[in-house]
Design an enzyme around this catalytic site. Structure first.
Site, mmCIF file in Angstrom:
data_model
loop_
_atom_site.group_PDB
_atom_site.id
_atom_site.type_symbol
_atom_site.label_atom_id
_atom_site.label_comp_id
_atom_site.label_asym_id
_atom_site.label_seq_id
_atom_site.Cartn_x
_atom_site.Cartn_y
_atom_site.Cartn_z
ATOM 1 N N ASP A 74 9.300 110.337 -0.377
ATOM 2 C CA ASP A 74 9.711 111.063 0.817
ATOM 3 C C ASP A 74 10.159 110.026 1.841
ATOM 4 O O ASP A 74 9.591 108.936 1.913
ATOM 5 C CB ASP A 74 8.538 111.838 1.418
ATOM 6 C CG ASP A 74 8.228 113.135 0.684
ATOM 7 O OD1 ASP A 74 8.770 113.357 -0.410
ATOM 8 O OD2 ASP A 74 7.418 113.927 1.215
ATOM 9 N N HIS A 131 7.250 107.144 -6.881
ATOM 10 C CA HIS A 131 7.428 107.690 -8.226
ATOM 11 C C HIS A 131 8.669 107.092 -8.879
ATOM 12 O O HIS A 131 9.542 106.541 -8.215
ATOM 13 C CB HIS A 131 7.542 109.214 -8.151
ATOM 14 C CG HIS A 131 6.305 109.872 -7.631
ATOM 15 N ND1 HIS A 131 5.433 110.597 -8.422
ATOM 16 C CD2 HIS A 131 5.769 109.915 -6.372
ATOM 17 C CE1 HIS A 131 4.431 111.056 -7.694
ATOM 18 N NE2 HIS A 131 4.618 110.649 -6.440
ATOM 19 N N SER A 233 6.606 102.149 5.069
ATOM 20 C CA SER A 233 7.388 100.981 4.724
ATOM 21 C C SER A 233 8.721 101.382 4.130
ATOM 22 O O SER A 233 9.279 102.417 4.485
ATOM 23 C CB SER A 233 6.615 100.066 3.779
ATOM 24 O OG SER A 233 7.219 98.793 3.743
#
Length: 268
Positions: A74, A131, A233
Site C-alpha cells: 500500500d 508482498h 518507508s
C-alpha cells in the site's frame, strides 16, 4: 539516536503506553481496523504489533491474471519509468545511480540496463507488509549500510541520492521476464527492516555491507508476503529490458493498494 529511541518505544508492552500510542495514531491518521485480523486495539501487544498488523485476505485481493505485475505494498507512486544509462529518477531534476543503489558494479548492473523502475512510498498510515509483485525465485540479497534520512516527498525532492545514501536491503530474483530486484529502503524512525528469510535485518545500525547468495533459489508466488517495515518507508522495483510495461495509471502521487495491477509482464 531518534530511530533507536523510536524502536524501543514502539516495542514497549506497557499497556498504558502502547494503548495511548495506538489511540492517538488511529485518531490522527483516521485508521480503521475493519480489515485487520485483530480488530480490537487492545489485542495488540505493542505499537509495532499494531503498526505491522496483518489484514484479512479479502482486504487486498490479488489480480489473478498471469501477466499482471502487482503492487507489493500500500502506498503512493513517487516515480516510475525507464532507467536511462543506469540512472533512475528520484524527483524532478534529480537522478541517481542504479548501480550505487543496488551495490553492483558495471557488470552486475548490466542485467538491468535499459529496464524499468518504480519507486513506491509508504506513509505512516499505510499497511506495512511487503508482498511479491510476481512469481519469482530469490537468488541473492545484499545489505547496504547508510543514513536514515526521511523519505517523505519533501525530502526526496531536496536531498540528492537519498535512496542510495540510506541503509537498504536489496532482494534479487529470477523471473519469467528476466532479472528483478526489490529494494527496501530504511528511513528515520523506521529503524527496522525484516524479511521472512533473514528475520530482522536492522537494527543494529552501522553494520558493514554484506551479501548472501541462496544455496538453492527460493520460489516465491505472486502476492506472497516477503517482509515488512517497522514504520513508513520506500520500496523500489527494478526490472531488466523488456521485462515489464507500467500501467498508464502509474503516475506520481497516484495511490496504490497491495495486489492491484501496476504493470504487464513483457516477455513470453
Amino acid at each position: 539516536m531518534l530511530s533507536r529511541l523510536a524502536h524501543r518505544i514502539t516495542r514497549s508492552q506497557r499497556a498504558w503506553l502502547k494503548r495511548r500510542l495506538i489511540q492517538r495514531f488511529m485518531s490522527h491518521f483516521g485508521i480503521s481496523l475493519a480489515d485487520a485480523r485483530l480488530r480490537n486495539p487492545d489485542a495488540y501487544v505493542s505499537f509495532n504489533h499494531f503498526f505491522t498488523r496483518a489484514l484479512v485476505p479479502s482486504a487486498r485481493p490479488i489480480d489473478p491474471d498471469t501477466d499482471a505485475l502487482i503492487s507489493p505494498v500500500d502506498g503512493a507512486v513517487s516515480q516510475a519509468g525507464a532507467s536511462q544509462e543506469g540512472r533512475l529518477i528520484q524527483a524532478k531534476g534529480i537522478r541517481y545511480s542504479a548501480a550505487e543503489l543496488l551495490g553492483l558494479d558495471a557488470v552486475g548492473l548490466g542485467a538491468f540496463l535499459g529496464g524499468e523502475f518504480a519507486t513506491l512510498y509508504l506513509s505512516p498510515k499505510d499497511y506495512h507488509r511487503i508482498h511479491m509483485p510476481m512469481d519469482g525465485k530469490l537468488i541473492s540479497m545484499s545489505f547496504q549500510p547508510g543514513r536514515l534520512f526521511s523519505v517523505n516527498p519533501t525530502t526526496v525532492a531536496g536531498i540528492p541520492r537519498v535512496f542510495s545514501r540510506n541503509e537498504r536491503l536489496n532482494l534479487f530474483f529470477e523471473t519469467a521476464v528476466g532479472p528483478f530486484a526489490l529494494v527496501l529502503v530504511g528511513a528515520i524512525f523506521v529503524g527496522s527492516i525484516e524479511t521472512r528469510w533473514t528475520g530482522v535485518v536492522t537494527p543494529p545500525h552501522g553494520q558493514r555491507a554484506w551479501q548472501k547468495r541462496m544455496d538453492t533459489p527460493v520460489s516465491v508466488a505472486k502476492g506472497e508476503e516477503i517482509g515488512r517495515f517497522n514504520m513508513g518507508s520506500t520500496v523500489i522495483l527494478l526490472a531488466g529490458a523488456g521485462g515489464v510495461q507500467w500501467s498508464s495509471q502509474l503516475q506520481p502521487l497516484a495511490p496504490l493498494r497491495m495486489g492491484q495491477r501496476i504493470g504487464t509482464l513483457g516477455r513470453d
